[in-house]
Structure formats: structure tokens, C-alpha cells
Design a protein around this motif. Sequence first.
Motif, PDB file in Angstrom:
ATOM      1  N   PRO A  85       0.805  -1.227   0.000  1.00  0.00           N
ATOM      2  CA  PRO A  85       0.000   0.000   0.000  1.00  0.00           C
ATOM      3  C   PRO A  85       0.840   1.281   0.000  1.00  0.00           C
ATOM      4  N   TRP A  86       2.090   1.203   0.403  1.00  0.00           N
ATOM      5  CA  TRP A  86       2.946   2.395   0.436  1.00  0.00           C
ATOM      6  C   TRP A  86       3.695   2.604  -0.870  1.00  0.00           C
ATOM      7  N   GLY A  87       3.525   1.709  -1.830  1.00  0.00           N
ATOM      8  CA  GLY A  87       4.196   1.862  -3.118  1.00  0.00           C
ATOM      9  C   GLY A  87       5.650   1.433  -3.048  1.00  0.00           C
ATOM     10  N   GLU A  88       6.462   2.100  -3.834  1.00  0.00           N
ATOM     11  CA  GLU A  88       7.888   1.765  -3.873  1.00  0.00           C
ATOM     12  C   GLU A  88       8.588   2.222  -2.599  1.00  0.00           C
ATOM     13  N   ILE A  89       9.642   1.510  -2.258  1.00  0.00           N
ATOM     14  CA  ILE A  89      10.447   1.867  -1.092  1.00  0.00           C
ATOM     15  C   ILE A  89      11.409   2.985  -1.491  1.00  0.00           C
ATOM     16  N   ASN A  90      11.358   4.069  -0.758  1.00  0.00           N
ATOM     17  CA  ASN A  90      12.263   5.194  -1.020  1.00  0.00           C
ATOM     18  C   ASN A  90      13.294   5.369   0.083  1.00  0.00           C
ATOM     19  N   ASP A  91      13.381   4.392   0.954  1.00  0.00           N
ATOM     20  CA  ASP A  91      14.322   4.446   2.066  1.00  0.00           C
ATOM     21  C   ASP A  91      15.642   3.808   1.627  1.00  0.00           C
ATOM     22  N   PRO A  92      16.722   4.581   1.514  1.00  0.00           N
ATOM     23  CA  PRO A  92      17.997   4.019   1.035  1.00  0.00           C
ATOM     24  C   PRO A  92      18.611   2.982   1.982  1.00  0.00           C
ATOM     25  N   SER A  93      18.133   2.915   3.228  1.00  0.00           N
ATOM     26  CA  SER A  93      18.677   1.924   4.155  1.00  0.00           C
ATOM     27  C   SER A  93      18.121   0.527   3.879  1.00  0.00           C
ATOM     28  N   ILE A  94      17.037   0.428   3.119  1.00  0.00           N
ATOM     29  CA  ILE A  94      16.466  -0.872   2.765  1.00  0.00           C
ATOM     30  C   ILE A  94      17.047  -1.285   1.418  1.00  0.00           C
ATOM     31  N   MET A  95      18.055  -2.125   1.487  1.00  0.00           N
ATOM     32  CA  MET A  95      18.785  -2.508   0.284  1.00  0.00           C
ATOM     33  C   MET A  95      18.433  -3.907  -0.206  1.00  0.00           C
ATOM     34  N   SER A  96      17.804  -4.710   0.658  1.00  0.00           N
ATOM     35  CA  SER A  96      17.398  -6.061   0.280  1.00  0.00           C
ATOM     36  C   SER A  96      16.255  -6.485   1.195  1.00  0.00           C
ATOM     37  N   LEU A  97      15.763  -7.685   0.964  1.00  0.00           N
ATOM     38  CA  LEU A  97      14.705  -8.183   1.828  1.00  0.00           C
ATOM     39  C   LEU A  97      15.208  -8.475   3.233  1.00  0.00           C
ATOM     40  N   ALA A  98      16.519  -8.533   3.400  1.00  0.00           N
ATOM     41  CA  ALA A  98      17.098  -8.769   4.722  1.00  0.00           C
ATOM     42  C   ALA A  98      16.674  -7.703   5.721  1.00  0.00           C
ATOM     43  N   ASN A  99      16.451  -6.482   5.260  1.00  0.00           N
ATOM     44  CA  ASN A  99      16.011  -5.435   6.193  1.00  0.00           C
ATOM     45  C   ASN A  99      14.684  -4.794   5.774  1.00  0.00           C
ATOM     46  N   TYR A 100      13.965  -5.431   4.883  1.00  0.00           N
ATOM     47  CA  TYR A 100      12.649  -4.949   4.460  1.00  0.00           C
ATOM     48  C   TYR A 100      11.581  -5.280   5.505  1.00  0.00           C
ATOM     49  N   PHE A 101      11.675  -6.471   6.065  1.00  0.00           N
ATOM     50  CA  PHE A 101      10.656  -6.960   6.994  1.00  0.00           C
ATOM     51  C   PHE A 101      11.080  -6.688   8.433  1.00  0.00           C
ATOM     52  N   SER A 102      10.794  -5.497   8.900  1.00  0.00           N
ATOM     53  CA  SER A 102      11.096  -5.120  10.282  1.00  0.00           C
ATOM     54  C   SER A 102       9.818  -5.158  11.102  1.00  0.00           C
ATOM     55  N   THR A 103       9.954  -5.467  12.369  1.00  0.00           N
ATOM     56  CA  THR A 103       8.804  -5.423  13.265  1.00  0.00           C
ATOM     57  C   THR A 103       8.589  -3.986  13.721  1.00  0.00           C
ATOM     58  N   GLU A 104       7.432  -3.714  14.291  1.00  0.00           N
ATOM     59  CA  GLU A 104       7.127  -2.371  14.790  1.00  0.00           C
ATOM     60  C   GLU A 104       8.093  -1.963  15.894  1.00  0.00           C
ATOM     61  N   SER A 105       8.604  -2.953  16.640  1.00  0.00           N
ATOM     62  CA  SER A 105       9.505  -2.643  17.753  1.00  0.00           C
ATOM     63  C   SER A 105      10.970  -2.677  17.349  1.00  0.00           C
ATOM     64  N   GLY A 106      11.256  -2.916  16.069  1.00  0.00           N
ATOM     65  CA  GLY A 106      12.624  -2.754  15.618  1.00  0.00           C
ATOM     66  C   GLY A 106      13.310  -3.920  14.958  1.00  0.00           C
ATOM     67  N   PRO A 107      13.386  -5.085  15.598  1.00  0.00           N
ATOM     68  CA  PRO A 107      14.193  -6.143  14.987  1.00  0.00           C
ATOM     69  C   PRO A 107      13.582  -6.661  13.683  1.00  0.00           C
ATOM     70  N   ASP A 108      14.432  -7.143  12.806  1.00  0.00           N
ATOM     71  CA  ASP A 108      13.952  -7.764  11.578  1.00  0.00           C
ATOM     72  C   ASP A 108      13.166  -9.019  11.945  1.00  0.00           C
ATOM     73  N   LEU A 109      12.137  -9.281  11.172  1.00  0.00           N
ATOM     74  CA  LEU A 109      11.235 -10.389  11.470  1.00  0.00           C
ATOM     75  C   LEU A 109      11.951 -11.729  11.523  1.00  0.00           C
ATOM     76  N   LEU A 110      12.875 -11.965  10.622  1.00  0.00           N
ATOM     77  CA  LEU A 110      13.610 -13.241  10.652  1.00  0.00           C
ATOM     78  C   LEU A 110      14.381 -13.416  11.966  1.00  0.00           C
ATOM     79  N   ILE A 111      14.926 -12.330  12.496  1.00  0.00           N
ATOM     80  CA  ILE A 111      15.649 -12.406  13.768  1.00  0.00           C
ATOM     81  C   ILE A 111      14.704 -12.831  14.883  1.00  0.00           C
ATOM     82  N   CYS A 112      13.473 -12.349  14.847  1.00  0.00           N
ATOM     83  CA  CYS A 112      12.490 -12.728  15.865  1.00  0.00           C
ATOM     84  C   CYS A 112      12.248 -14.235  15.874  1.00  0.00           C
TER      85      CYS A 112
END
Length: 126
Positions: free
Chosen positions: A95-122
Amino acid sequence: MELFTPVGLMLDEHLWFEIGSGDFLHCFFSTISYRLEPNGWGSKYPFMMKKLYHEDMEKKYNLQLLEEVKAIQNSWSISPDDVVWDIEDLSKQPPWGEINDPSIMSLANYFSTESGPDLLICFMLR
């Protein structure tokens, strides 16, 4: 403004990570299946994609889940442009369209939780 019920991952009675919307969580699993499982949902990662997604997974499977999470993490260098919002309807887009955040370079940091950690880490904390 559309309201949604937030979903989260409860690792034990004291550890909860809010993920966001149910659509975002489904996007996470849709992307794993579409991009990393060429033979369909759960064919490569049955503990993550079948047991965890569809059931309340028993702790006795934690080692198998951890192995799958690590394998997914090692394959997560996929571009954020390749996210799959809904495997049942590939035309749907976030719903937010394209990612314009330069810190998101791959799916490794695309899926973050609301409280911070990446979902895979959880999932590794389980």
C-alpha cells in the motif's frame, strides 16, 4: 484512514514483537514461498511455511525451524523490489508503493517489526 488489527509474534509469555498488519505478515510468507520455494508453499521450508504459518508450532521443532530461518536469511539478498505482497494475487502491491528508504537494500532489512528487529531475527529467538 483504514484501521487494522495489529498482529505479532509471541515467543513466550513475556516476549512479544508487533509485526504490523496481517497483510504485511502474509507478504513476508508470500515472498519466501514465491522467491525461495520453486516447488510451492512449504516445499523447501515446511516448518516455517506449514507448521508455523498454519499452526501453533510445538517447541520440539525449534531446531528445524532455526535451520530453515538461517537458510532463508542466507538467501535474503533479494531486492526489495521483488517483494510479493500476496502470492494468491501477484498483481497486488504494497500500500505504500515503492520503497524510497535508502537503508532498505534487500529483503534482509525490508521486513522489520514495529519494535525494531527484523522479522527473521524474531523467529531465531523462538
